[in-house]
Design an enzyme around this catalytic site. Structure first.
Site, PDB file in Angstrom:
ATOM      1  N   ASP A 209      18.252 -22.176 -13.491  1.00 54.59           N
ATOM      2  CA  ASP A 209      18.339 -20.760 -13.110  1.00 54.59           C
ATOM      3  C   ASP A 209      17.758 -19.831 -14.169  1.00 54.59           C
ATOM      4  O   ASP A 209      17.732 -18.620 -13.991  1.00 54.59           O
ATOM      5  CB  ASP A 209      19.803 -20.375 -12.857  1.00 54.59           C
ATOM      6  CG  ASP A 209      20.323 -20.928 -11.539  1.00 54.59           C
ATOM      7  OD1 ASP A 209      19.489 -21.388 -10.734  1.00 54.59           O
ATOM      8  OD2 ASP A 209      21.542 -20.913 -11.316  1.00 54.59           O
TER       9      ASP A 209
ATOM     10  N   ASP B 174     -13.592  11.685   5.491  1.00 56.77           N
ATOM     11  CA  ASP B 174     -13.179  10.311   5.203  1.00 56.77           C
ATOM     12  C   ASP B 174     -11.845   9.989   5.858  1.00 56.77           C
ATOM     13  O   ASP B 174     -11.674   8.934   6.471  1.00 56.77           O
ATOM     14  CB  ASP B 174     -13.061  10.093   3.684  1.00 56.77           C
ATOM     15  CG  ASP B 174     -14.425   9.942   3.019  1.00 56.77           C
ATOM     16  OD1 ASP B 174     -15.368   9.545   3.724  1.00 56.77           O
ATOM     17  OD2 ASP B 174     -14.538  10.204   1.811  1.00 56.77           O
TER      18      ASP B 174
ATOM     19  N   GLY C 263     -12.253  -3.858   4.443  1.00 52.96           N
ATOM     20  CA  GLY C 263     -12.692  -4.748   5.518  1.00 52.96           C
ATOM     21  C   GLY C 263     -14.135  -4.497   5.914  1.00 52.96           C
ATOM     22  O   GLY C 263     -14.883  -5.423   6.205  1.00 52.96           O
ATOM     23  N   MET C 264     -14.540  -3.228   5.903  1.00 52.29           N
ATOM     24  CA  MET C 264     -15.918  -2.898   6.252  1.00 52.29           C
ATOM     25  C   MET C 264     -16.882  -3.437   5.204  1.00 52.29           C
ATOM     26  O   MET C 264     -17.973  -3.895   5.519  1.00 52.29           O
ATOM     27  CB  MET C 264     -16.063  -1.381   6.395  1.00 52.29           C
ATOM     28  CG  MET C 264     -15.362  -0.825   7.621  1.00 52.29           C
ATOM     29  SD  MET C 264     -15.712   0.908   7.911  1.00 52.29           S
ATOM     30  CE  MET C 264     -14.563   1.688   6.793  1.00 52.29           C
TER      31      MET C 264
END
Length: 508
Positions: free
Chosen positions: A36, A294, A429-430
């Site tokens: 632990d 934007d 992503g673009m």
């Protein structure tokens, strides 16, 4: 019993250790098996702290199991008291050592006879609460302990500070951007003409906790840690507290107006409206950004938000109310505080999800197909598998969440950081799509067996090659539609023929 391969909130002892190690000159004794003992490594690695973490393990081994822990634990407490000379030693078991059902309060009472500093048992139920709840309870317990001690000694100060002042409660070690948020909150209070009486627990001395009631009010920026201490101070001393998180333009203004109300009820006579207007128009770039082309290009795009209560609720409101982004799902893993979260976000999203099952959350993201995700590091991994960009907005913490540069999430500078995070998350992503079109890097192998652990679909080599010909920005959707088509027909393998059949079925 379910095996957890990812935990959003850790076990209770981690919360206790986060609070104890945040105070100056406080040492923690962890009564636990060796396995632990990972808090020291985690804190040293993530926070890049130059000082050694003040936590010692009193290990549970075969000798302890045979003879009991009392002598070993008491000796470890008195030894550390002599070596480190701390103001306070906090004894905490873990959920593992709690199975032994030992009378730890008796150990503390025994050790206190010889120890020069104070000794305390962290009074939390390790089977019923998680890291966040334990941190909240431990902070309240330490505050209550030292105020009771000052009352007993007759050293509790009376009256308030001459000028309006505040205690900032809940800044802890291993908190998500806590250090940067604290700096921003101090700057905000200075701009409002409010003195900071104390910040607890981070960097505070337990000997000064008796001075907490001198402040005019308490500010609790995070719902997860600090509320119990603020409620105790309100009950015992009538101290008002403000628990509106100043995250985003609207909520920051609402927090400041609440502070204005609290101060004026005590005769301060302050007016912060001009300050709010000036900051909103000229300091925070977020208000301007929300009107820019934007941001308008993001209007109506779908997003999923998931995290702790504080950050998930705040980001949901910012995306929906300030940026016009469509939040299709807002969720939290703080199941114990479900009612508050639902009340905060229900009008700003289509669906609310209260869960700590990362597989279920991943499945929900795959089903909803958002343009961007705002979540924890786990949702970032989900996004990578689905080809969906993700901005990290909440703990569990990662080395990336302790940037060397200044990146607060609260206050007016925080509004700028969040605006950047949101915009960059959507546009990432673009960028990937453009790289693939122009051959910027090799085509990615995107085939996985899905988000859920129980997915058993496989893809043939020809089907993989066919899928990789699909443009990156729609590939994830084509993959998911094809897999849904196959599952509906009890198919276990996807071939090129199955892909074409799925395409015809959806009319694509």
């Amino acid at each position: 019993m379910k095996l957890a391969y990812w935990m959003y909130a850790g076990p209770a002892h981690i919360g206790t250790l986060r609070v104890s190690s945040s105070f100056k000159n406080v040492h923690a004794i962890m009564h636990a098996p060796i396995g632990d003992d990972y808090f020291n490594v985690m804190r040293s690695m993530l926070e890049r702290d130059r000082n050694f973490t003040p936590v010692t393990i009193s290990s549970v081994d075969r000798n302890v199991l045979a003879r009991g822990s009392q002598e070993k634990v008491v000796n470890n407490i008195t030894r550390k008291d002599a070596e480190e000379k701390p103001d306070l030693i906090v004894l905490t078991p873990t959920c593992t050592s709690s199975i032994l059902q030992e009378d730890l309060q008796n150990f503390v009472d025994r050790a206190q006879i010889d120890a020069k500093g104070d000794v305390m048992l962290a009074d939390v139920n390790h089977y019923r609460v998680n890291e966040l709840q334990a941190a909240d309870r431990t902070l309240q317990q330490i505050v209550q302990f030292y105020i009771a001690k000052a009352k007993k000694q007759g050293s509790l100060p009376t009256g308030k500070t001459e000028k309006p002042s505040v205690n900032i409660i809940g800044i802890t070690s291993l908190g998500f951007h806590n250090q940067h948020d604290c700096t921003e909150l101090k700057r905000l209070m200075a701009d409002l003409g409010i003195e900071v009486n104390q910040v607890i627990p981070e960097g505070a001395s337990v000997q000064n906790l008796k001075d907490l009631p001198k402040a005019w009010f308490n500010l609790v920026p995070y719902r997860e840690v600090g509320l119990m201490a603020a409620q105790y101070l309100q009950e015992d001393f009538g101290m008002p507290f403000v628990d509106i998180t100043p995250m985003g333009v609207v909520e920051t203004a609402r927090c400041i107006r609440k502070i204005q109300q609290v101060l004026n009820e005590q005769g301060a006579g302050v007016d912060y409206e001009d300050f709010i207007n000036e900051q909103t128009l000229y300091v925070s770039q977020a208000a301007w950004f929300s009107r820019s082309i934007d941001c308008q290009n993001l209007t109506g795009k779908k997003a999923v938000v998931f995290g702790d209560n504080t950050h998930a609720a705040a980001l949901t409101k910012i995306l929906s109310r300030e940026m016009g982004i469509h939040v299709v799902l807002a969720g939290t893993y703080c199941k114990y505080d479900e009612a508050w979260f639902r009340e905060q976000v229900s009008e700003y999203c289509d669906e609310v999800m209260i869960s700590d099952d990362n597989g279920a959350i991943g499945d929900a993201i795959a089903r909803l197909e958002p343009s961007a995700i705002f979540g924890t590091q786990m949702e970032r991994h989900v996004g990578k598998r689905l080809g969906i960009p993700c901005g990290v907005i909440a703990a569990p913490i990662h080395i990336q969440d302790f940037p060397i540069g200044y990146k607060p999430f609260v206050g007016y500078e925080g509004t700028n950081q969040i605006a950047d995070l949101v915009y960059n998350s959507f546009t990432l992503g673009m960028e990937d799509h453009l790289l693939e079109i122009f051959g910027g890097h090799d085509t990615k192998e995107v085939i996985t067996k899905g988000i859920s652990a129980d997915s058993d679909l496989g893809w043939t080599k020809d089907a993989q090659a066919e899928l990789n010909k699909v443009p990156g920005f729609v590939r994830g959707k084509v993959k998911r539609n094809t897999e849904k088509f196959a599952r509906d027909r009890n198919l276990t393998e996807i071939s090129v023929e199955v892909m074409y059949a799925a395409k015809e079925a959806v009319g694509a």
